[in-house]
Design a protein around this motif. Structure first.
Motif, PDB file in Angstrom:
ATOM      1  N   ARG A  38       0.817  -1.219   0.000  1.00 26.20           N
ATOM      2  CA  ARG A  38       0.000   0.000   0.000  1.00 26.20           C
ATOM      3  C   ARG A  38       0.852   1.271   0.000  1.00 26.20           C
ATOM      4  O   ARG A  38       0.542   2.250   0.684  1.00 26.20           O
ATOM      5  CB  ARG A  38      -0.977  -0.003   1.180  1.00 26.20           C
ATOM      6  CG  ARG A  38      -1.986  -1.149   1.089  1.00 26.20           C
ATOM      7  CD  ARG A  38      -2.971  -1.148   2.230  1.00 26.20           C
ATOM      8  NE  ARG A  38      -3.884  -2.272   2.130  1.00 26.20           N
ATOM      9  CZ  ARG A  38      -5.060  -2.255   1.512  1.00 26.20           C
ATOM     10  NH1 ARG A  38      -5.457  -1.148   0.928  1.00 26.20           N
ATOM     11  NH2 ARG A  38      -5.820  -3.332   1.471  1.00 26.20           N
ATOM     12  N   GLU A  39       1.915   1.233  -0.775  1.00 24.74           N
ATOM     13  CA  GLU A  39       2.771   2.403  -0.926  1.00 24.74           C
ATOM     14  C   GLU A  39       2.196   3.331  -1.988  1.00 24.74           C
ATOM     15  O   GLU A  39       1.366   2.931  -2.813  1.00 24.74           O
ATOM     16  CB  GLU A  39       4.191   1.968  -1.294  1.00 24.74           C
ATOM     17  CG  GLU A  39       4.876   1.150  -0.205  1.00 24.74           C
ATOM     18  CD  GLU A  39       6.272   0.710  -0.601  1.00 24.74           C
ATOM     19  OE1 GLU A  39       6.767   1.167  -1.659  1.00 24.74           O
ATOM     20  OE2 GLU A  39       6.870  -0.092   0.137  1.00 24.74           O
ATOM     21  N   ASP A  40       2.660   4.577  -1.979  1.00 29.74           N
ATOM     22  CA  ASP A  40       2.180   5.575  -2.929  1.00 29.74           C
ATOM     23  C   ASP A  40       3.085   5.626  -4.164  1.00 29.74           C
ATOM     24  O   ASP A  40       4.142   5.009  -4.218  1.00 29.74           O
ATOM     25  CB  ASP A  40       2.152   6.954  -2.265  1.00 29.74           C
ATOM     26  CG  ASP A  40       1.173   6.992  -1.098  1.00 29.74           C
ATOM     27  OD1 ASP A  40       0.142   6.312  -1.188  1.00 29.74           O
ATOM     28  OD2 ASP A  40       1.464   7.701  -0.110  1.00 29.74           O
ATOM     29  N   ASP A  41       2.641   6.398  -5.154  1.00 35.37           N
ATOM     30  CA  ASP A  41       3.433   6.658  -6.367  1.00 35.37           C
ATOM     31  C   ASP A  41       3.830   5.379  -7.090  1.00 35.37           C
ATOM     32  O   ASP A  41       4.991   5.191  -7.471  1.00 35.37           O
ATOM     33  CB  ASP A  41       4.678   7.480  -6.027  1.00 35.37           C
ATOM     34  CG  ASP A  41       4.319   8.845  -5.446  1.00 35.37           C
ATOM     35  OD1 ASP A  41       3.317   9.429  -5.904  1.00 35.37           O
ATOM     36  OD2 ASP A  41       5.024   9.307  -4.536  1.00 35.37           O
ATOM     37  N   SER A  94      -7.992   4.463  -7.280  1.00 34.39           N
ATOM     38  CA  SER A  94      -6.568   4.322  -6.974  1.00 34.39           C
ATOM     39  C   SER A  94      -5.876   3.333  -7.914  1.00 34.39           C
ATOM     40  O   SER A  94      -6.529   2.507  -8.571  1.00 34.39           O
ATOM     41  CB  SER A  94      -6.387   3.838  -5.534  1.00 34.39           C
ATOM     42  OG  SER A  94      -6.882   2.512  -5.392  1.00 34.39           O
TER      43      SER A  94
END
Length: 279
Positions: free
Chosen positions: A19-22, A186
């Motif tokens: 569930r990390e971003d970018d 997302s």
């Protein structure tokens, strides 16, 4: 080896699991494609996207307003890259694999949308994914309000009323149920939807080893989902891996609802019968 270690080469997928971003959505989609094409080289697809961005940079910069930028983008993607939908696209898993979509120009709504978003965002056009019911779309906040773009139908642009009316006609869902689905989604949910498309296709054609490769990813992306764990257990057995299926089925039986217990117990018996045959 843990389930996640089996995907150690898939850096973007691992980031989604954590569930990390970018997350690089294009690379994450290509990692899925590599399940079916073990020798897949990502670079030709990535280079085509970079080339498209390079060719569009000057025209977009001179466009003048966000609506004109969007129209230039769509014209290039539909004419120069020949990206479009076709009814036959839904019959082939290749329509979900970005390398094939870029080569053939044919894709399903979500794979075409991922390419649209990748090129648009590199150009500073914040095109977002929209997980609308039955048909994935993209959206853009413009000075004149939100517009919705359908890459499958040649980049058709709709305002919100037109979009809701079209989806209502397509799905027969009440308009009040459609409105909440038109928000940007997302990267993780996009990948889950791509995987579910492949799961449905392979399952309908009894390609259980292919379903198993897809279902492993779905179970990792939703570790708290009993349904995904149950499906993984059943698919693992159908894919000819009874030894692995035994552990998974026993785990499901410990938490399953009463209505499913008898079915899962039968699968477990089947797995135990098949397991010695493969030793």
């Amino acid at each position: 080896m843990s389930a996640l270690q089996q995907f150690e080469k898939d850096e973007q997928f691992i980031r989604l699991v954590r569930r990390e971003d970018d997350v690089d959505l294009v690379v994450a989609a290509l990692e899925i494609a590599r399940d079916a094409q073990p020798d897949l080289d990502f670079e030709p697809t990535l280079q085509k996207i970079r080339t498209a961005v390079g060719e569009l940079t000057r025209p977009i910069a001179m466009a003048g307003d966000d609506r004109s930028e969007l129209e230039l983008l769509i014209q290039f993607l539909t004419s120069d890259l020949n990206l479009h939908g076709h009814p036959e696209s839904f019959d082939s898993p290749n329509s979900s694999y970005l390398n094939h979509v870029m080569e053939s120009g044919r894709g399903i709504p979500i794979s075409l949308s991922v390419i649209y978003m990748a090129i648009a965002n590199e150009l500073g056009i914040p095109l977002a994914g929209v997980a609308a019911p039955s048909h994935f779309l993209t959206s853009l906040q413009t000075d004149g309000g939100v517009v919705y773009v359908d890459p499958f139908r040649g980049g058709e642009i709709m305002n919100e009323v037109e979009c809701v009316d079209w989806l209502h006609a397509l799905t027969e869902l009440p308009r009040a149920e459609i409105h909440p689905t038109l928000k940007p989604t997302s990267e993780r949910k996009i990948i889950v939807r791509m995987l579910n498309n492949l799961k449905t296709h392979f399952g309908s054609t009894d390609q259980w080893r292919s379903v198993w490769r897809v279902q492993r990813r779905l179970a990792l992306l939703s570790p708290g989902s009993y349904r995904e764990k149950r499906d993984l257990a059943i698919v693992t057995l159908r894919a000819g891996r009874p030894g692995e299926a035994i552990d998974l089925l026993q785990s499901c039986l410990a938490v399953c609802i009463p209505e499913e217990r008898q079915l899962l117990q039968q699968y477990l018996r089947d797995a135990r019968k098949e397991s010695p045959l493969l030793n």
